[in-house]
Design an enzyme around this catalytic site. Structure first.
Site, PDB file in Angstrom:
ATOM      1  N   CYS A   1      40.775  14.366  64.282  1.00 52.67           N
ATOM      2  CA  CYS A   1      39.966  15.097  63.984  1.00 52.67           C
ATOM      3  C   CYS A   1      38.689  15.512  65.014  1.00 52.67           C
ATOM      4  CB  CYS A   1      39.455  15.264  62.393  1.00 52.67           C
ATOM      5  SG  CYS A   1      40.613  14.704  61.445  1.00 52.67           S
TER       6      CYS A   1
ATOM      7  N   CYS B   1      41.482   5.248  63.581  1.00 47.25           N
ATOM      8  CA  CYS B   1      42.237   6.313  62.936  1.00 47.25           C
ATOM      9  C   CYS B   1      42.934   7.154  64.193  1.00 47.25           C
ATOM     10  CB  CYS B   1      41.548   7.393  62.001  1.00 47.25           C
ATOM     11  SG  CYS B   1      42.495   8.527  61.358  1.00 47.25           S
TER      12      CYS B   1
ATOM     13  N   CYS C   1      31.866   2.842  49.474  1.00 46.39           N
ATOM     14  CA  CYS C   1      32.985   3.896  50.228  1.00 46.39           C
ATOM     15  C   CYS C   1      33.668   2.630  51.113  1.00 46.39           C
ATOM     16  CB  CYS C   1      31.955   4.673  51.167  1.00 46.39           C
ATOM     17  SG  CYS C   1      33.179   5.607  52.250  1.00 46.39           S
TER      18      CYS C   1
ATOM     19  N   CYS D   1      30.737   7.147  58.194  1.00 47.19           N
ATOM     20  CA  CYS D   1      31.508   6.392  58.727  1.00 47.19           C
ATOM     21  C   CYS D   1      31.951   6.569  60.210  1.00 47.19           C
ATOM     22  CB  CYS D   1      32.730   5.903  57.948  1.00 47.19           C
ATOM     23  SG  CYS D   1      32.034   4.760  56.539  1.00 47.19           S
TER      24      CYS D   1
ATOM     25  N   CYS E   1      35.003  14.113  63.936  1.00 48.83           N
ATOM     26  CA  CYS E   1      34.923  12.731  63.347  1.00 48.83           C
ATOM     27  C   CYS E   1      34.622  11.839  64.463  1.00 48.83           C
ATOM     28  CB  CYS E   1      36.122  12.561  62.569  1.00 48.83           C
ATOM     29  SG  CYS E   1      36.253  10.894  61.952  1.00 48.83           S
TER      30      CYS E   1
ATOM     31  N   GLU F   1      33.405  -0.223  59.017  1.00 46.32           N
ATOM     32  CA  GLU F   1      32.210  -0.014  58.177  1.00 46.32           C
ATOM     33  C   GLU F   1      32.358   0.099  56.783  1.00 46.32           C
ATOM     34  OE1 GLU F   1      30.374   3.360  60.025  1.00 46.32           O
ATOM     35  OE2 GLU F   1      30.660   2.528  62.057  1.00 46.32           O
TER      36      GLU F   1
HETATM   37  N1  SAH Z   1      40.696   9.993  56.760  1.00 49.11           N
HETATM   38  C1  SAH Z   1      40.367  10.614  55.483  1.00 49.11           C
HETATM   39  C2  SAH Z   1      39.415   9.629  54.774  1.00 49.11           C
HETATM   40  C3  SAH Z   1      38.254   9.228  55.862  1.00 49.11           C
HETATM   41  S1  SAH Z   1      37.051  10.333  56.398  1.00 49.11           S
HETATM   42  C4  SAH Z   1      39.952  12.024  55.471  1.00 49.11           C
HETATM   43  O1  SAH Z   1      40.100  12.588  56.629  1.00 49.11           O
HETATM   44  O2  SAH Z   1      40.045  12.577  54.379  1.00 49.11           O
HETATM   45  C5  SAH Z   1      35.906  10.748  54.911  1.00 49.11           C
HETATM   46  C6  SAH Z   1      35.456  12.114  54.972  1.00 49.11           C
HETATM   47  O3  SAH Z   1      34.498  12.431  56.185  1.00 49.11           O
HETATM   48  C7  SAH Z   1      36.676  13.040  55.425  1.00 49.11           C
HETATM   49  O4  SAH Z   1      36.471  14.246  54.377  1.00 49.11           O
HETATM   50  C8  SAH Z   1      36.167  13.660  56.645  1.00 49.11           C
HETATM   51  O5  SAH Z   1      36.890  14.875  56.859  1.00 49.11           O
HETATM   52  C9  SAH Z   1      34.824  13.585  56.716  1.00 49.11           C
HETATM   53  N2  SAH Z   1      34.072  13.702  57.873  1.00 49.11           N
HETATM   54  C10 SAH Z   1      34.448  13.138  59.052  1.00 49.11           C
HETATM   55  N3  SAH Z   1      33.724  13.316  60.086  1.00 49.11           N
HETATM   56  C11 SAH Z   1      32.747  14.001  59.498  1.00 49.11           C
HETATM   57  C12 SAH Z   1      31.443  14.733  60.037  1.00 49.11           C
HETATM   58  N4  SAH Z   1      31.311  14.441  61.221  1.00 49.11           N
HETATM   59  N5  SAH Z   1      30.746  15.435  59.128  1.00 49.11           N
HETATM   60  C13 SAH Z   1      30.910  15.440  57.990  1.00 49.11           C
HETATM   61  N6  SAH Z   1      32.298  14.856  57.288  1.00 49.11           N
HETATM   62  C14 SAH Z   1      32.939  14.320  57.919  1.00 49.11           C
HETATM   63 FE1  SF4 Z   2      40.910   9.920  60.752  1.00 50.26          FE
HETATM   64 FE2  SF4 Z   2      38.357  10.793  60.679  1.00 50.26          FE
HETATM   65 FE3  SF4 Z   2      40.263  12.791  60.670  1.00 50.26          FE
HETATM   66 FE4  SF4 Z   2      39.673  11.326  58.402  1.00 50.26          FE
HETATM   67  S1  SF4 Z   2      38.366  12.595  59.283  1.00 50.26           S
HETATM   68  S2  SF4 Z   2      41.794  11.515  59.225  1.00 50.26           S
HETATM   69  S3  SF4 Z   2      39.069   9.306  59.570  1.00 50.26           S
HETATM   70  S4  SF4 Z   2      39.945  11.347  62.246  1.00 50.26           S
END
Ligand code: SAH
Ligand code: SF4
Length: 343
Positions: free
Chosen positions: A115, A111, A104, A332, A118, A91
């Site tokens: 987390c 990944c 973006c 994303c 996510c 995406e």
């Molecule tokens: N992997 C990297 C970059 C991609 S994620 C990272 O984790 O920083 C981009 C951003 O979206 C990160 O700050 C991540 O923590 C956040 N993110 C992921 N899932 C989310 C959610 N459900 N609500 C808000 N932010 C989210």
């Molecule tokens: Fe990976 Fe999502 Fe964690 Fe970013 S927030 S490191 S994309 S699992």
């Protein structure tokens, strides 16, 4: 093994062409085609047929195809689902700001950081993206939407520092003559906190903006929602951040997704402020996106405001991120999962 032609520098491309017995200007012609988003050697009609044939045998031109395009009715946000040459999908989101268009980008298919909040991490990592596939996301969006992208954020699918070499190569390509040119000051890279990668990046002395997905003020909460914290705890992460600001003179941006009852208490705000005190940084509060299949809920607007006020009172720079494209699930990982469920 065929080589991804877009990952070559112009110098490398020139040597390849000369080694095949053709004059150097052919390399410049090929470079122009590639910059214009050309995805097959057959289309390079100003090259001799014999050269086109040789190129086809030795190289591939990785690109992306638009599988879906969603346009927000609320603002000018556009979301793309791109298909890569092997069928995987990623995406990317275009956002309109006063200063221009920002995109973006994804850096990996999926990944492996896991987390808890996510959508991207839910199916693990399929593979890394090539530099050319990151570039192709920009070329495709610019071409399709008839705009010029003036800044990028590596905040799409994937952890950029887990694909370090390809991401760095891509960033170098962006400052190269010809094609898409975006200066380092218009690039943000977001990481979940891979300390080894941050250290490598620090030594490159780039003028990009580093974003750290912090999301919690202490190890107890952070390790629960971000497994990477068990490898590099908050103390180590913040120590390398301090070092980073001192070495590069660049301010760090801390992302903090507000989740109801998880990380949004007054105590959390005070603890966060104490940890960040004196650091060259600012905190970006994000109302967390709710994800199908995940338990967390977004903090209330009132809680967010109170959290912000507490941080400000402690002298911390805070902004609250505007939510763009909320009607097209612009954060994303969500669209790709939706698409896969429909298949
Ligand atoms: N992997 C990297 C970059 C991609 S994620 C990272 O984790 O920083 C981009 C951003 O979206 C990160 O700050 C991540 O923590 C956040 N993110 C992921 N899932 C989310 C959610 N459900 N609500 C808000 N932010 C989210
Ligand atoms: Fe990976 Fe999502 Fe964690 Fe970013 S927030 S490191 S994309 S699992």
């Amino acid at each position: 093994m065929t080589v991804d032609i877009k990952s070559l520098t112009r110098e490398q491309l020139k040597s390849e062409i000369i080694a095949r017995g053709y004059p150097a200007f052919r390399a410049a012609q090929i470079g122009d085609w590639l910059d214009n988003g050309c995805t097959s050697f057959e289309e390079m009609t100003n090259l001799p047929l014999s050269l086109r044939q040789q190129l086809k045998e030795a190289f591939t031109i990785p690109g992306v195809k638009i599988l879906k395009k969603l346009e927000s009715q609320l603002d000018e946000t556009v979301k793309y689902l791109f298909e890569l040459s092997d069928g995987h999908t990623v995406e990317s989101v275009l956002m309109k700001y006063k200063h221009g268009w920002s995109q973006c980008l994804s850096t990996q298919v999926g990944c492996r950081m896991g987390c808890a909040f996510c959508a991207t991490g839910m199916d693990g990592l399929a593979r890394n993206l090539l530099p050319a596939e990151m570039m192709a996301q920009i070329e495709a969006a610019q071409h399709d939407h008839g705009i010029r992208v003036s800044s990028i954020v590596l905040m799409g699918m994937g952890e950029p520092l887990d694909n370090y070499d390809n991401v760095l190569r891509f960033l170098q390509m962006l400052s190269q003559e010809g094609g898409v040119r975006i200066g380092m000051r218009h690039i943000s890279l977001s990481t979940c906190g891979m300390v080894d990668g941050i250290r490598r990046l620090m030594d490159e002395q780039l003028q990009l903006t580093l974003s750290i997905s912090l999301h919690a003020p202490n190890n107890q909460i952070r390790s629960r929602i971000m497994p990477i914290n068990r490898r590099w705890p908050v103390e180590e992460l913040l120590a390398v951040c301090r070092e980073y600001t001192q070495k590069t003179g660049r301010r760090i941006s801390f992302e903090y997704a507000m989740m109801n009852g998880v990380n949004d208490s007054d105590a959390c705000a005070l603890e966060l402020a104490a940890r960040l005190k004196g650091m060259l940084c600012h905190v970006n509060l994000i109302p967390a996106n709710e994800v199908a299949g995940k338990e967390h809920r977004r903090s209330t607007a009132q809680r967010l405001k109170q959290f912000q006020t507490l941080l400000e009172k402690q002298g911390i720079n805070v902004t609250v991120r505007r939510t763009l494209g909320s009607d097209i699930s612009a954060s994303c990982g969500q669209l790709r999962r939706q698409q896969r469920r429909e298949e």
